[in-house]
Design a protein around this motif. Structure first.
Motif, PDB file in Angstrom:
ATOM      1  N   UNK A   1       0.847  -1.191   0.000  1.00 52.27           N
ATOM      2  CA  UNK A   1       0.000   0.000   0.000  1.00 52.27           C
ATOM      3  C   UNK A   1       0.887   1.248   0.000  1.00 52.27           C
ATOM      4  N   UNK A   2       0.410   2.282  -0.661  1.00 50.18           N
ATOM      5  CA  UNK A   2       1.196   3.521  -0.762  1.00 50.18           C
ATOM      6  C   UNK A   2       1.576   4.078   0.601  1.00 50.18           C
ATOM      7  N   UNK A   3       0.685   3.998   1.579  1.00 47.98           N
ATOM      8  CA  UNK A   3       0.977   4.562   2.905  1.00 47.98           C
ATOM      9  C   UNK A   3       2.170   3.848   3.555  1.00 47.98           C
ATOM     10  N   UNK A   4       2.291   2.534   3.316  1.00 41.77           N
ATOM     11  CA  UNK A   4       3.406   1.769   3.879  1.00 41.77           C
ATOM     12  C   UNK A   4       4.733   2.271   3.315  1.00 41.77           C
ATOM     13  N   UNK A   5       4.745   2.533   2.009  1.00 46.31           N
ATOM     14  CA  UNK A   5       5.965   3.014   1.364  1.00 46.31           C
ATOM     15  C   UNK A   5       6.283   4.422   1.861  1.00 46.31           C
ATOM     16  N   UNK A   6       5.272   5.255   1.950  1.00 46.60           N
ATOM     17  CA  UNK A   6       5.451   6.625   2.418  1.00 46.60           C
ATOM     18  C   UNK A   6       6.070   6.651   3.814  1.00 46.60           C
ATOM     19  N   UNK A   7       5.583   5.806   4.696  1.00 48.96           N
ATOM     20  CA  UNK A   7       6.126   5.745   6.059  1.00 48.96           C
ATOM     21  C   UNK A   7       7.595   5.346   6.044  1.00 48.96           C
ATOM     22  N   UNK A   8       7.948   4.390   5.199  1.00 45.59           N
ATOM     23  CA  UNK A   8       9.336   3.896   5.147  1.00 45.59           C
ATOM     24  C   UNK A   8      10.329   4.955   4.675  1.00 45.59           C
ATOM     25  N   UNK A   9       9.897   5.777   3.713  1.00 46.33           N
ATOM     26  CA  UNK A   9      10.835   6.729   3.127  1.00 46.33           C
ATOM     27  C   UNK A   9      10.707   8.137   3.690  1.00 46.33           C
TER      28      UNK A   9
ATOM     29  N   UNK B   1      -1.316   1.365 -12.701  1.00 44.38           N
ATOM     30  CA  UNK B   1      -0.517   0.356 -12.014  1.00 44.38           C
ATOM     31  C   UNK B   1      -0.941   0.169 -10.563  1.00 44.38           C
ATOM     32  N   UNK B   2      -2.099   0.728 -10.213  1.00 46.90           N
ATOM     33  CA  UNK B   2      -2.671   0.534  -8.876  1.00 46.90           C
ATOM     34  C   UNK B   2      -3.899  -0.362  -8.982  1.00 46.90           C
ATOM     35  N   UNK B   3      -4.151  -1.133  -7.946  1.00 47.61           N
ATOM     36  CA  UNK B   3      -5.376  -1.931  -7.912  1.00 47.61           C
ATOM     37  C   UNK B   3      -6.574  -0.991  -7.948  1.00 47.61           C
TER      38      UNK B   3
ATOM     39  N   UNK C   1      -5.313   2.712   1.219  1.00 45.81           N
ATOM     40  CA  UNK C   1      -6.035   1.683   0.488  1.00 45.81           C
ATOM     41  C   UNK C   1      -5.388   1.306  -0.838  1.00 45.81           C
ATOM     42  N   UNK C   2      -4.712   2.235  -1.491  1.00 48.40           N
ATOM     43  CA  UNK C   2      -4.173   2.012  -2.833  1.00 48.40           C
ATOM     44  C   UNK C   2      -3.003   1.044  -2.811  1.00 48.40           C
ATOM     45  N   UNK C   3      -3.154  -0.068  -3.526  1.00 49.38           N
ATOM     46  CA  UNK C   3      -2.107  -1.081  -3.607  1.00 49.38           C
ATOM     47  C   UNK C   3      -1.433  -1.037  -4.971  1.00 49.38           C
ATOM     48  N   UNK C   4      -0.100  -1.084  -4.956  1.00 46.03           N
ATOM     49  CA  UNK C   4       0.651  -1.086  -6.206  1.00 46.03           C
ATOM     50  C   UNK C   4       0.615  -2.483  -6.822  1.00 46.03           C
ATOM     51  N   UNK C   5       0.557  -2.518  -8.151  1.00 47.79           N
ATOM     52  CA  UNK C   5       0.537  -3.792  -8.876  1.00 47.79           C
ATOM     53  C   UNK C   5       1.840  -4.038  -9.618  1.00 47.79           C
ATOM     54  N   UNK C   6       2.538  -2.971  -9.987  1.00 51.35           N
ATOM     55  CA  UNK C   6       3.763  -3.061 -10.765  1.00 51.35           C
ATOM     56  C   UNK C   6       3.972  -1.748 -11.491  1.00 51.35           C
ATOM     57  N   UNK C   7       4.937  -1.702 -12.390  1.00 53.81           N
ATOM     58  CA  UNK C   7       5.149  -0.502 -13.183  1.00 53.81           C
ATOM     59  C   UNK C   7       5.726   0.659 -12.398  1.00 53.81           C
ATOM     60  N   UNK C   8       5.601   1.836 -12.987  1.00 54.59           N
ATOM     61  CA  UNK C   8       6.115   3.077 -12.376  1.00 54.59           C
ATOM     62  C   UNK C   8       4.945   3.957 -11.961  1.00 54.59           C
TER      63      UNK C   8
END
Length: 95
Positions: free
Chosen positions: A22-30, A56-58, A82-89
């Motif tokens: 999920x985008x929020x997980x990535x945001x927290x990490x970086x 590229x999002x679900x 809520x937004x989950x990445x599927x692949x791509x950029x």
């Protein structure tokens, strides 16, 4: 497992993450500037502009779609929690 590259415009950082993240997980990490109040009951505070790569999002869940409509979210925005990445950029920025 498919990977995706997510770029946060606000801090100029690109990271590679596994599909399903999920985008929020990535945001927290970086340390990106996507804020959220989910744990305090403030839904829609993590509203995020999808600058590019939205395909590229679900697809939004029924719940996410309703929250976006209820809050009159502009086109091209998603809930980072809520937004989950599927692949791509994918390129995003807060708000």
């Amino acid at each position: 497992m498919p990977k995706a590259k997510v770029t946060f415009e606000d801090i100029g950082v690109t990271v590679t993450v596994p599909a399903g993240t999920r985008l929020i997980e990535v945001s927290e990490r970086v340390g990106a500037g996507i804020t959220y109040g989910c744990r305090e009951g403030e839904c829609c505070t993590c509203l995020t502009k999808i600058v590019s790569g939205g395909e590229h999002l679900a697809n939004p869940s029924v719940l996410e779609d309703q929250v976006l409509k209820d809050n009159l979210a502009p086109r091209g925005h998603r809930l980072a929690c809520q937004a989950q990445v599927l692949g791509g950029d994918i390129t995003v920025r807060p708000g």
